[in-house]
Scaffold this motif. Structure first.
Motif, mmCIF file in Angstrom:
data_model
loop_
_atom_site.group_PDB
_atom_site.id
_atom_site.type_symbol
_atom_site.label_atom_id
_atom_site.label_comp_id
_atom_site.label_asym_id
_atom_site.label_seq_id
_atom_site.Cartn_x
_atom_site.Cartn_y
_atom_site.Cartn_z
ATOM 1 N N ASP A 52 0.873 -1.223 -0.015
ATOM 2 C CA ASP A 52 0.267 0.091 -0.052
ATOM 3 C C ASP A 52 1.044 1.410 0.015
ATOM 4 O O ASP A 52 0.323 2.378 -0.468
ATOM 5 N N LEU A 56 -0.704 2.855 -2.888
ATOM 6 C CA LEU A 56 -2.069 3.443 -2.599
ATOM 7 C C LEU A 56 -1.630 4.962 -1.929
ATOM 8 O O LEU A 56 -0.808 4.914 -1.262
ATOM 9 N N LYS A 57 -2.840 5.562 -2.224
ATOM 10 C CA LYS A 57 -2.399 6.968 -1.974
ATOM 11 C C LYS A 57 -3.951 7.560 -1.597
ATOM 12 O O LYS A 57 -4.853 7.094 -2.131
ATOM 13 N N ILE A 58 -4.091 8.415 -0.446
ATOM 14 C CA ILE A 58 -5.098 9.250 0.021
ATOM 15 C C ILE A 58 -5.211 10.362 -0.712
ATOM 16 O O ILE A 58 -4.311 11.392 -0.642
ATOM 17 N N ARG A 202 -10.678 10.412 -1.618
ATOM 18 C CA ARG A 202 -10.710 8.986 -2.213
ATOM 19 C C ARG A 202 -9.428 8.420 -1.867
ATOM 20 O O ARG A 202 -8.415 8.896 -1.826
ATOM 21 N N LYS A 203 -9.382 7.046 -1.648
ATOM 22 C CA LYS A 203 -8.373 6.218 -1.774
ATOM 23 C C LYS A 203 -8.096 5.633 -3.252
ATOM 24 O O LYS A 203 -9.082 4.913 -3.776
ATOM 25 N N ARG A 205 -5.386 3.162 -6.077
ATOM 26 C CA ARG A 205 -4.021 2.625 -6.213
ATOM 27 C C ARG A 205 -3.763 2.864 -7.394
ATOM 28 O O ARG A 205 -4.342 2.956 -8.436
#
Length: 565
Positions: A52, A56-58, A202-203, A205
């Motif tokens: 993540d 993965l990023k916020i 939003r999250k 990828r």
């Protein structure tokens, strides 16, 4: 036989070797499977965390702040795209010796108007940083040009900035935002939630190419809303320019003007001078930012005398033809007098000459409870509740007992304080023939009936009296306008410091309604501490009122209703 045994031993040896190898391979596979089971099923969190972190990023979905428009849709506050230049000193310092002679760096320096030596010094002061701002809020055109220079260590970021097209003209009303885009003054602050909406989160990828392969909304985005004010940009500009000239001419501390639309209670203009430019607020003192139309209190003075006449007519204490003895008199040891001597005056002349004696004698005949009721009904006891932050009120009607002297002062506007906004509400209500329409800073799309607080018949009588004030020999003569019937009243009051002590400075004001035959607009003009040995309302604020209202009636194509003398 030995040969056979030898071959058998060799086969046994190789078999045992392969067997052991197979055993190791099997154990390795079992270990690998167990490890996979451990990592994927029993304890997958560390790998998920590591994955993540890389993919993965916020992401915050920023809203573009809503516009603030005038009643016709002209923008008063908009959000524009700007560029900012960021420097990575680690990269730049590798080539620091060549910067002075580098044509690209020289072009950068010229475009952003910062000397090259200052840029180099700024970079040297932040050697350990990887991210420093070189300049903020440059135009996209300059940003694109700098990007084409392809200077190592220079990055261009897009940002947003609030821009106010009218600048000084509507600054105290519209307000401004801080560097984070949050409203901290005026309309920007009052309607901050509506203007900003709710930024979504939003999250996402991403793959190694930076492409989004997964999108998980965390907070749903709520779109911002535009705000449509009741203000008319054209009228706001007109009044600001006129008021600015007047404040300078009379060397006054400040000036305030409010224009309302009588039939709806909408505020068409709310102006203060001096003012400030919200596009560059750093260079202005704090008191320029205050909206004096709602925050500053002044003694009401003669401008509320028509209300006493209205109440006396309603209570049948006077008639249209009543004559009042206006010779100076004492209440205990207090002398009640006028600026000029008049033995007797009728009701019209009392307003025309702004007689303190005449109006106080009428007020003394009215029970205090009934007299105070009219001030309450016209909204002078409460804030207007239009929503602007900082609106003040001064309670003055809560005393249980009033002396005759206090009652007399009360009748000609001494002894209590009001704001310019309250005065605008008063004259808007008089102009609508006694129908109370709450003032509104937002555009009114549906016409409301309003609340009747006074009879149309009596209100019209007082309007006719006020119309005579603007004719020859009246104190409001200079507020008259060629071709139009104007109902107006002037006033002058000493300034009060700490809300109790009079000082030798004056506030000059004029409030009026036009055209008197079919009221459309109410206008108040207040000049704080005029100089040049002039301070009376009829000498200072009345001519300004006339100049402003004349231009308004002409520009708004209001039909003339008077054949002038």
């Amino acid at each position: 036989m030995k040969i056979i045994i030898f071959h058998l031993n060799i086969k046994k040896f190789f078999f045992s070797r392969f067997f052991i190898l197979y055993i190791f391979i099997l154990l390795a596979l079992i270990s690998l499977i167990l490890r996979i089971i451990f990592l994927q099923i029993i304890n997958p969190e560390p790998l998920i965390y590591q994955g993540d972190r890389q993919t993965l990023k916020i992401q915050k979905l920023l809203n573009i702040r809503g516009m603030i428009n005038d009643r016709l849709g002209s923008p008063l506050a908009i959000t524009v795209i700007v560029h900012s230049i960021v420097v990575n000193p680690n990269i730049v310092l590798k080539n620091i010796n060549n910067i002075n002679n580098n044509l690209c760096w020289k072009a950068l320096s010229n475009k952003i108007s910062i000397p090259l030596k200052k840029i180099i010094l700024h970079i040297n002061n932040h050697k350990k940083s990887k991210f420093i701002y070189l300049t903020h809020h440059i135009s996209p055109k300059i940003g694109i040009y700098i990007k084409t220079l392809k200077i190592p260590g220079i990055t261009i970021f897009k940002e947003i900035k609030r821009y106010y097209p009218l600048g000084n003209i509507a600054s105290q009303l519209v307000g401004f935002t801080n560097i984070d885009g949050q409203g901290i003054e005026g309309i920007e602050k009052i309607f901050n939630k509506s203007l900003t909406g709710i930024p979504g989160i939003r999250k996402i990828r991403q793959n190694k190419k930076g492409q989004i392969i997964e999108n998980i909304p965390l907070i749903n985005q709520s779109q911002p809303h535009a705000i449509t004010l009741s203000i008319d940009k054209k009228l706001q500009t007109l009044i600001y320019n006129k008021l600015k000239i007047a404040v300078k001419h009379y060397q006054a501390e400040s000036g305030t003007a409010i224009l309302t639309k009588i039939k709806t209670g909408e505020i068409l203009a709310i102006v203060n001078n001096p003012s400030y430019n919200p596009n560059d607020i750093i260079s202005y003192p704090n008191h320029y930012i205050r909206n004096k139309a709602i925050t500053d209190l002044f003694e009401a003075g003669s401008i509320i005398k028509p209300m006493v006449i209205m109440k006396a007519l309603q209570e049948n204490i006077i008639t249209d033809n009543s004559i009042i003895n206006t010779q100076p008199y004492y209440i205990k040891k207090h002398l009640i007098k006028d600026i000029s001597y008049h033995k007797r005056l009728n009701i019209t002349e009392i307003i025309k000459k702004s007689s303190n004696i005449g109006v106080s004698k009428i007020a003394l005949s009215i029970p205090m409870k009934k007299l105070s009721d009219i001030y309450n009904q016209f909204g002078l006891e409460e804030v207007t509740n239009i929503g602007l932050i900082g609106e003040r009120k001064k309670n003055f009607l809560h005393k249980r007992k009033w002396s005759n002297f206090e009652k007399a002062k009360f009748s000609f506007g001494y002894g209590f304080m009001i704001t310019p906004l309250q005065l605008a509400q008063l004259y808007t209500t008089i102009g609508s023939y006694g129908i109370y329409h709450p003032l509104s800073i937002l555009k009114v799309n549906t016409l409301h009936i309003g609340t009747t607080i006074f009879s149309k018949k009596i209100t019209k009588k007082v309007l006719n009296i006020m119309e005579n004030v603007t004719k020859y020999s009246g104190n409001g003569e200079k507020s008259s306008i060629n071709g139009y019937r104007i109902a107006a009243k002037t006033g002058t009051a000493k300034k009060i410091v700490f809300q109790k002590k009079h000082i030798n400075q004056y506030v000059s004001y004029t409030a009026g309604i036009a055209p008197a035959s079919n009221p459309q607009f109410a206008l108040i003009v207040i000049i704080d501490n005029p100089k040049k040995r002039k301070y009376y309302g009829e000498k200072v604020s009345a001519p300004i009122f006339s100049s402003i209202m004349q231009k308004i009636l002409k520009d708004m194509k209001i039909k003339k209703d008077s054949i002038n003398k």
